[in-house]
Every structure is written in C-alpha cells, then in structure tokens.
Scaffold this motif. Structure first.
Motif, PDB file in Angstrom:
ATOM      1  N   ILE A  82      31.309  57.966-137.804  1.00 19.45           N
ATOM      2  CA  ILE A  82      32.568  58.543-138.268  1.00 19.45           C
ATOM      3  C   ILE A  82      32.380  58.979-139.713  1.00 19.45           C
ATOM      4  CG2 ILE A  82      35.041  58.201-138.521  1.00 19.45           C
ATOM      5  CD1 ILE A  82      34.048  57.919-135.632  1.00 19.45           C
ATOM      6  N   CYS A  83      32.518  60.286-139.958  1.00 16.09           N
ATOM      7  CA  CYS A  83      32.230  60.870-141.268  1.00 16.09           C
ATOM      8  C   CYS A  83      33.454  61.601-141.812  1.00 16.09           C
ATOM      9  CB  CYS A  83      31.066  61.854-141.160  1.00 16.09           C
ATOM     10  SG  CYS A  83      29.533  61.133-140.508  1.00 16.09           S
ATOM     11  N   GLN A  84      33.401  61.915-143.114  1.00 14.04           N
ATOM     12  CA  GLN A  84      34.531  62.578-143.763  1.00 14.04           C
ATOM     13  C   GLN A  84      34.675  64.034-143.350  1.00 14.04           C
ATOM     14  OE1 GLN A  84      33.655  61.668-147.943  1.00 14.04           O
ATOM     15  NE2 GLN A  84      35.632  60.648-148.074  1.00 14.04           N
ATOM     16  N   ASP A  85      33.575  64.769-143.405  1.00 18.44           N
ATOM     17  CA  ASP A  85      33.629  66.217-143.175  1.00 18.44           C
ATOM     18  C   ASP A  85      32.229  66.713-142.824  1.00 18.44           C
ATOM     19  OD1 ASP A  85      32.270  66.184-145.645  1.00 18.44           O
ATOM     20  OD2 ASP A  85      34.109  66.592-146.768  1.00 18.44           O
ATOM     21  N   LEU A  86      32.084  68.014-142.733  1.00 14.51           N
ATOM     22  CA  LEU A  86      30.819  68.611-142.301  1.00 14.51           C
ATOM     23  C   LEU A  86      29.683  68.291-143.284  1.00 14.51           C
ATOM     24  CD1 LEU A  86      29.681  70.284-140.001  1.00 14.51           C
ATOM     25  CD2 LEU A  86      30.326  72.352-141.236  1.00 14.51           C
ATOM     26  N   SER A  87      29.957  68.365-144.568  1.00 13.95           N
ATOM     27  CA  SER A  87      28.909  68.076-145.551  1.00 13.95           C
ATOM     28  C   SER A  87      28.489  66.608-145.492  1.00 13.95           C
ATOM     29  CB  SER A  87      29.373  68.444-146.964  1.00 13.95           C
ATOM     30  OG  SER A  87      30.508  67.682-147.341  1.00 13.95           O
ATOM     31  N   HIS A  88      29.436  65.734-145.192  1.00 11.88           N
ATOM     32  CA  HIS A  88      29.124  64.313-145.049  1.00 11.88           C
ATOM     33  C   HIS A  88      28.282  64.078-143.794  1.00 11.88           C
ATOM     34  CE1 HIS A  88      30.661  59.891-144.861  1.00 11.88           C
ATOM     35  NE2 HIS A  88      29.569  59.988-145.566  1.00 11.88           N
ATOM     36  N   ILE A  89      28.635  64.761-142.712  1.00 10.89           N
ATOM     37  CA  ILE A  89      27.856  64.659-141.473  1.00 10.89           C
ATOM     38  C   ILE A  89      26.408  65.084-141.710  1.00 10.89           C
ATOM     39  CG2 ILE A  89      27.548  65.702-139.179  1.00 10.89           C
ATOM     40  CD1 ILE A  89      30.620  65.767-138.953  1.00 10.89           C
ATOM     41  N   ALA A  90      26.215  66.099-142.565  1.00  8.64           N
ATOM     42  CA  ALA A  90      24.872  66.628-142.826  1.00  8.64           C
ATOM     43  C   ALA A  90      23.954  65.606-143.494  1.00  8.64           C
ATOM     44  CB  ALA A  90      24.970  67.884-143.683  1.00  8.64           C
ATOM     45  N   GLN A  91      24.519  64.536-144.039  1.00  9.59           N
ATOM     46  CA  GLN A  91      23.683  63.474-144.591  1.00  9.59           C
ATOM     47  C   GLN A  91      22.985  62.683-143.481  1.00  9.59           C
ATOM     48  OE1 GLN A  91      25.668  60.938-147.477  1.00  9.59           O
ATOM     49  NE2 GLN A  91      27.000  62.603-148.118  1.00  9.59           N
ATOM     50  N   TYR A  92      23.619  62.635-142.319  1.00 12.97           N
ATOM     51  CA  TYR A  92      23.125  61.795-141.228  1.00 12.97           C
ATOM     52  C   TYR A  92      22.562  62.582-140.046  1.00 12.97           C
ATOM     53  CZ  TYR A  92      26.069  58.547-143.819  1.00 12.97           C
ATOM     54  OH  TYR A  92      26.646  57.797-144.819  1.00 12.97           O
ATOM     55  N   ALA A  93      22.897  63.879-139.966  1.00 11.13           N
ATOM     56  CA  ALA A  93      22.471  64.698-138.831  1.00 11.13           C
ATOM     57  C   ALA A  93      21.957  66.049-139.312  1.00 11.13           C
ATOM     58  CB  ALA A  93      23.636  64.898-137.864  1.00 11.13           C
ATOM     59  N   ASP A  94      20.970  66.555-138.602  1.00 11.23           N
ATOM     60  CA  ASP A  94      20.375  67.854-138.931  1.00 11.23           C
ATOM     61  C   ASP A  94      21.247  68.971-138.366  1.00 11.23           C
ATOM     62  OD1 ASP A  94      18.662  69.856-139.677  1.00 11.23           O
ATOM     63  OD2 ASP A  94      17.221  69.497-138.062  1.00 11.23           O
ATOM     64  N   ILE A  95      21.868  69.726-139.260  1.00 12.12           N
ATOM     65  CA  ILE A  95      22.788  70.788-138.844  1.00 12.12           C
ATOM     66  C   ILE A  95      22.173  72.140-139.182  1.00 12.12           C
ATOM     67  CG2 ILE A  95      25.101  71.756-139.103  1.00 12.12           C
ATOM     68  CD1 ILE A  95      26.055  69.012-140.023  1.00 12.12           C
ATOM     69  N   ASP A  96      21.747  72.892-138.161  1.00 16.52           N
ATOM     70  CA  ASP A  96      21.223  74.233-138.398  1.00 16.52           C
ATOM     71  C   ASP A  96      22.381  75.231-138.425  1.00 16.52           C
ATOM     72  OD1 ASP A  96      21.940  74.605-135.731  1.00 16.52           O
ATOM     73  OD2 ASP A  96      19.880  74.548-134.981  1.00 16.52           O
ATOM     74  N   ASN A  97      22.091  76.488-138.610  1.00 19.53           N
ATOM     75  CA  ASN A  97      23.142  77.502-138.734  1.00 19.53           C
ATOM     76  C   ASN A  97      23.999  77.591-137.472  1.00 19.53           C
ATOM     77  OD1 ASN A  97      22.357  78.179-141.322  1.00 19.53           O
ATOM     78  ND2 ASN A  97      21.002  79.842-140.668  1.00 19.53           N
ATOM     79  N   ALA A 130      36.352  62.000-139.158  1.00 25.77           N
ATOM     80  CA  ALA A 130      37.531  61.136-139.220  1.00 25.77           C
ATOM     81  C   ALA A 130      38.782  61.986-139.078  1.00 25.77           C
ATOM     82  CB  ALA A 130      37.551  60.371-140.540  1.00 25.77           C
ATOM     83  N   ALA A 131      39.635  61.641-138.108  1.00 22.42           N
ATOM     84  CA  ALA A 131      40.774  62.503-137.782  1.00 22.42           C
ATOM     85  C   ALA A 131      42.124  61.868-138.093  1.00 22.42           C
ATOM     86  CB  ALA A 131      40.727  62.894-136.307  1.00 22.42           C
TER      87      ALA A 131
END
Length: 203
Positions: free
Chosen positions: A67-82, A123-124
């Motif tokens: 459970i993360c704050q937002d997209l940039s926070h998710i990018a700390q834990y997961a590899d997000i390509d374009n 987080a919603a």
C-alpha cells in the motif's frame, strides 16, 4: 488483541501514533482497506508475517500487496516503464491492483514465488493514507484467511470476533463492505488480467 477506534474520515493523531508503534513493534494488525477489512504489517515484519502464515494455513499463498501513497511512491518498490506508467496514472485508486517487477527495496518474502512480481495499490481511504504517511514507507496488506478460508462477514463486529485471538491489533473504522480487487499484470508491456474482481477493465 487491542482494538483501535479510528474515525474513517478524520483519523485521530493520538490513536494513529499508537498504531504506528504497533507496526514498528512487528505486530499483525487488521485494518479497514478499500476492499474491506484486511491484514496489515510493516515491510520489515518477521513475526507478524509468520503469524499471518500460521493463521492462514495456506494451500495457495495470496498475493501480498504494498500500500503506497502515489505513483512516485510505488516506483520505489516496483519497476514502472512508460507503458505501465500510462496505464496506472488514471487507474490507481479505482479498485485495481497492479503486478510489476520489484525493485531492491521490496523484501523478497513479499514477492510472488511463481511470477516474481510484487502487487501494488495506492492508498484510497483516509485511514490508509494516514498510515502510509505516518509510517514513512509502504505497508503490506493481505486478505484475512483463516485455515485456508477467506473470511466473509456482514458487519465489522463479525471480523473482530473472528480474529480476536489471532492478531495483535484491530482497527475499527466502521462498517465497510467487502469487495474483490481486480489484479492486472503489466510486466511484459501487455495488460494481463490475473483476477477479475469488482472493478471492470476499460483500458
């Protein structure tokens, strides 16, 4: 088991601080999520994770969700390509979870053994957002499963009674309807639906 009464829209700071202490003390907590009551633990959880496994007695291990704050926070834990970024930007918080390749910040025990992915969710709710903000990092969410059976309930009281001898804390955030998250894999540049839940796919 300690019961924490949190206002669902304006979580009280004093009680939030007590819950954060429980997280940092490696306790297993039941919390009100976007999809109903679920288990929560810190990223560094050891005993809490073992406690959840013993409680679940799993035949099939459920996906752990960060459970993360937002997209940039998710990018700390997961590899997000374009491709993943474009899809997730408008769909986070809509009841859809996303499976992605993990980064080195994700503890190995929360990575799915077969797919080698980690599942992420924004987080919603006010309580979820407050917990992530106060922790300063993502936390881990799992469905409540007892002896390999997901619990089904019609009131938060039923949840509290079901888990009272199995967890360390229970966050009472009022009545929350159960819903099934939709799980989508975005790891190979395609949209693969791993679980069709209540949220419809309209990418």
């Amino acid at each position: 088991m300690i019961t924490y009464y949190l206002h669902p829209d304006n979580p009280q700071e004093r009680i939030l601080s007590q819950i954060i202490t429980a997280f940092t003390n490696d306790e297993l907590i039941v919390y009100p999520s976007q999809h109903g009551y679920q288990l929560a633990m810190s990223l560094s959880a050891k005993e809490a994770h073992l406690q959840a496994v013993r409680m679940g007695n799993y035949q099939t291990v459920p996906h752990a969700v960060l459970i993360c704050q937002d997209l940039s926070h998710i990018a700390q834990y997961a590899d997000i390509d374009n491709f993943a970024h474009r899809i997730m930007k408008s769909k986070l918080g809509t009841g859809i979870d996303f499976a992605l390749a993990p980064t080195k910040l994700t503890p190995k025990k929360f990575i799915d053994d077969k797919s080698k992915t980690i599942t992420v969710r924004q987080a919603a709710t006010a309580i979820e957002r407050a917990l992530v903000e106060k922790l300063g990092e993502a936390f881990v969410s799992l469905p409540i499963i007892i002896d390999d059976e997901p619990i089904s309930y019609s009131s938060n009281y039923e949840v509290e009674m079901a888990v009272e001898n199995l967890v360390d804390g229970y966050i009472n955030g009022g009545e929350i309807m159960q819903s099934e998250p939709t799980l989508v894999d975005l790891t190979d540049g395609n949209i693969t639906v791993l679980n069709q839940g209540d949220a419809q796919i309209d990418f």
